[in-house]
Design a protein around this motif. Structure first.
Motif, PDB file in Angstrom:
ATOM      1  N   TYR A  30      24.246 -13.702  22.606  1.00 53.84           N
ATOM      2  CA  TYR A  30      25.337 -12.623  21.414  1.00 53.84           C
ATOM      3  C   TYR A  30      24.263 -12.572  20.842  1.00 53.84           C
ATOM      4  O   TYR A  30      23.313 -13.815  20.498  1.00 53.84           O
ATOM      5  CB  TYR A  30      26.850 -14.148  21.096  1.00 53.84           C
ATOM      6  N   LYS A  31      24.890 -11.477  19.592  1.00 52.36           N
ATOM      7  CA  LYS A  31      23.877 -11.184  18.544  1.00 52.36           C
ATOM      8  C   LYS A  31      24.956 -10.818  17.749  1.00 52.36           C
ATOM      9  O   LYS A  31      26.157 -10.218  17.517  1.00 52.36           O
ATOM     10  CB  LYS A  31      23.326  -9.751  18.576  1.00 52.36           C
ATOM     11  N   VAL A  52      20.291 -12.906  26.032  1.00 52.34           N
ATOM     12  CA  VAL A  52      20.608 -13.441  24.678  1.00 52.34           C
ATOM     13  C   VAL A  52      22.428 -13.309  24.573  1.00 52.34           C
ATOM     14  O   VAL A  52      22.596 -12.544  25.424  1.00 52.34           O
ATOM     15  CB  VAL A  52      20.524 -11.372  23.782  1.00 52.34           C
TER      16      VAL A  52
END
Length: 627
Positions: free
Chosen positions: A606-607, A604
């Motif tokens: 970036y959130k 992932v």
């Protein structure tokens, strides 16, 4: 063509990044191991025995600006179809008081064309005519206004077009192949046809061609007539697949054989039509100036004084040949072109190993002097060490010139070029009219080199395109992205823009660099040994992390991939240790950690929070409405 480059096994992942053939001023490169999560575009890497892919993903970011979520190309009084906002008034020329001194007649000409390359040439021709003194002009001046076909979608433009036609002496149309717009042209011109002094429609849909009228010459019965001309065109159409438009051009070339079968009065009007077509296809301002004079003298009663004016015959250019911006002339023989080309002392390319790039050009851009964007491509390729063979054709079937100029002049079975880039944007056979994809595919398979199709802006100016958040005009997407792909065309990169004032094409240099770089890399890839080529297979997985790897409705994804891998192995590619069956291949991929349902190991990058997403995604509300 041999498999090389990117193989997509299923539908591409719909990424939230804005990526299209039409936009993108900034680019960045990112490396991702999570290829099976569907986060790669234009990837390049290698297939490993367990299905893991090492990739480079290239994406482009378009400037964000508000835009309607629903695109409606129907008539709108304000939107100009949401894509085309050019004002046709930039193509209106009215003779000034000084230009009218001593002159007694103003002839009004209205024209409609698919593309803008004739605009500058026609405008120059009219200004030359209007700048003549009364004695050399027969007391005649020209008022002219032109419309690009797409502009007729706008209700205001269309109303103005109808008013112009209602007050015109001469109507001219060319390359009118979009049916709903062809209907608009017919609706406006048909009621005025008998009143008009002359109505000339050059290669277009047959329904529009029926508007043709020069004295006793008419095409009103086209498709039903048993006349010599109609029979000739049907015969020629049956002999090839260039369609109605190619038959028109063949008729011009064999005109003397046809006219002898016509009555003398009809022969003269038919001769004037074919002469007009030759002037038009000649495209230069001189040809168009004499075209207007010839029509006015023959069919406008108020222009009778033109009978004393000498009008030159059309300057004829080759129907097909090789063009180069530095060449002294156009060439109709590859050997003659190479003899000139290889004597150049300014060439960067040296020796037999230099890549040879074939270019496919539109003849109309060359004869009208609107070739600056072509020159930029040629110069950039040569500066990078490539040799260039730019070919053109007068009709809409480029398969003949490809066979004539892109094969070795000594060994006709071997391709002389290493890659081909079509700069027309259209399908190889049929252009914007009737496409013949099987014929194009057969030609390209015989040539067996990478084939790119790059796009000039046709229906938008550079400003309209760059300022639009909707991107490339949907009609151009259909004609110049979707249809060329059926021929096998690759990488539809826009390489040239269009000036809003003059209509002339101009180079988009950063994009031309991309086109040339890609063309040379494809040429080099073709020469590389098969075992040294790297191919990436991208497997669909959306949404990621939900056990959707390799899913596609009613398609056997892994069975297809397995057959592709077997084919690559047979061709000499190194595919590593190939599983014994497609089932084993599927299990090796699905059992990979990164492909498992709710895998904790997914990468992932970036959130973001919901408010941040809503701020960055201007279309979030519109998207939610359609979820």
């Amino acid at each position: 063509m041999r498999a090389s480059g990117v193989v997509n096994s299923s539908t591409r992942h719909r990424c939230k990044a804005s990526v299209s053939a039409s936009r993108g001023e900034k680019t960045w490169r990112t490396v991702s191991r999570d290829a099976k999560a569907g986060a790669t575009l234009n990837v390049r890497g290698r297939v490993r025995s367990r299905g893991r892919l090492a990739c480079n993903a290239i994406s482009t970011e378009a400037p964000r600006s508000p835009s309607p979520s629903r695109v409606d190309l129907r008539d709108s009084p304000t939107s100009n179809g949401l894509y085309t906002n050019t004002n046709p008034e930039v193509r209106r020329i009215v003779p000034s008081e000084d230009q009218m001194k001593g002159k007694h007649t103003v002839i009004k000409v209205v024209y409609v064309v698919l593309e803008a390359q004739y605009q500058a040439s026609l405008s120059e021709a009219v200004q030359k005519l209007n700048n003549r003194d009364a004695g050399k002009s027969g007391g005649v001046a020209i008022e002219i206004v032109g419309y690009l076909l797409e502009e007729l979608r706008d209700a205001k433009n269309y109303d103005e077009f109808k008013r112009d036609v209602a007050s015109a002496n001469v109507f001219i149309g060319s390359l009118i192949f979009i049916e709903e717009l062809a209907d608009k042209v017919i609706e406006a011109v048909q009621p005025e046809r008998e009143r008009l002094n002359a109505c000339l429609v050059f290669p277009s849909m047959p329904a529009v061609m029926r508007l043709n009228k020069l004295g006793s010459f008419s095409m009103a019965q086209l498709g039903q007539s048993k006349s010599v001309i109609a029979s000739f065109m049907k015969k020629k159409k049956a002999q090839g697949s260039g369609g109605f438009e190619e038959a028109m051009l063949k008729l011009v070339r064999t005109l003397p054989k046809v006219l002898k079968y016509l009555p003398s009065d009809k022969a003269q009007d038919a001769r004037n039509f074919m002469l007009s077509l030759q002037y038009w296809l000649g495209g230069s301002s001189e040809n168009l100036e004499n075209f207007l004079l010839n029509i006015a003298r023959a069919y406008v009663p108020e222009a009778s004084d033109l009978s004393a004016i000498q009008i030159a015959d059309p300057v004829v250019f080759p129907d097909a040949g090789i063009w180069h911006p530095l060449a002294p002339s156009m060439y109709e023989d590859l050997k003659e072109y190479l003899n000139w080309y290889n004597t150049r002392k300014d060439l960067v390319a040296k020796g037999k190993d230099a890549p040879v790039i074939g270019l496919v050009l539109q003849r109309t851009h060359l004869v009208t002097g609107d070739e600056a964007h072509y020159s930029s491509i040629v110069m950039d390729l040569e500066a990078r060490g490539a040799k260039v063979i730019p070919i053109f054709a007068g009709g809409l079937d480029f398969s003949g010139p490809v066979q004539k100029f892109f094969f070795d002049p000594v060994n006709k079975t071997e391709s002389f070029v290493d890659a081909v880039v079509s700069l027309t944007g259209f399908a190889l056979v049929g252009g914007p009219a009737r496409q013949d994809h099987p014929k194009a595919i057969e030609t390209l398979k015989t040539l067996n080199v990478p084939y790119m199709v790059s796009l000039p802006l046709v229906f938008q100016t550079t400003e309209e395109w760059s300022d639009s958040s909707l991107g490339l005009h949907p009609v151009q997407v259909a004609l110049q992205v979707a249809l060329p792909e059926l021929d096998g065309g690759l990488e539809p990169i826009i390489f040239s823009g269009r000036d809003s004032r003059t209509g002339k094409s101009h180079a988009l240099h950063d994009r031309i660099e991309s086109v040339c770089d890609r063309a040379i890399k494809w040429a080099e890839l073709r020469k590389r040994r098969t075992r040294d080529k790297k191919v990436c297979i991208t497997v669909f997985s959306f949404p990621p992390d939900k056990g959707n790897v390799g899913t596609a409705a009613y398609l056997n994804v892994f069975g297809s991939i397995y057959k592709v891998l077997q084919g690559l192995k047979d061709e000499g590619y190194n595919v590593g240790e190939l599983p014994g069956s497609d089932k084993e291949l599927m299990e090796s991929v699905l059992n990979d950690t990164e492909a498992r349902y709710n895998s904790e190991d997914l990468n992932v990058a970036y959130k973001m929070s919901v408010p941040e997403y809503q701020e960055l995604c201007l279309y979030s509300k519109d998207l939610e409405e359609n979820w």
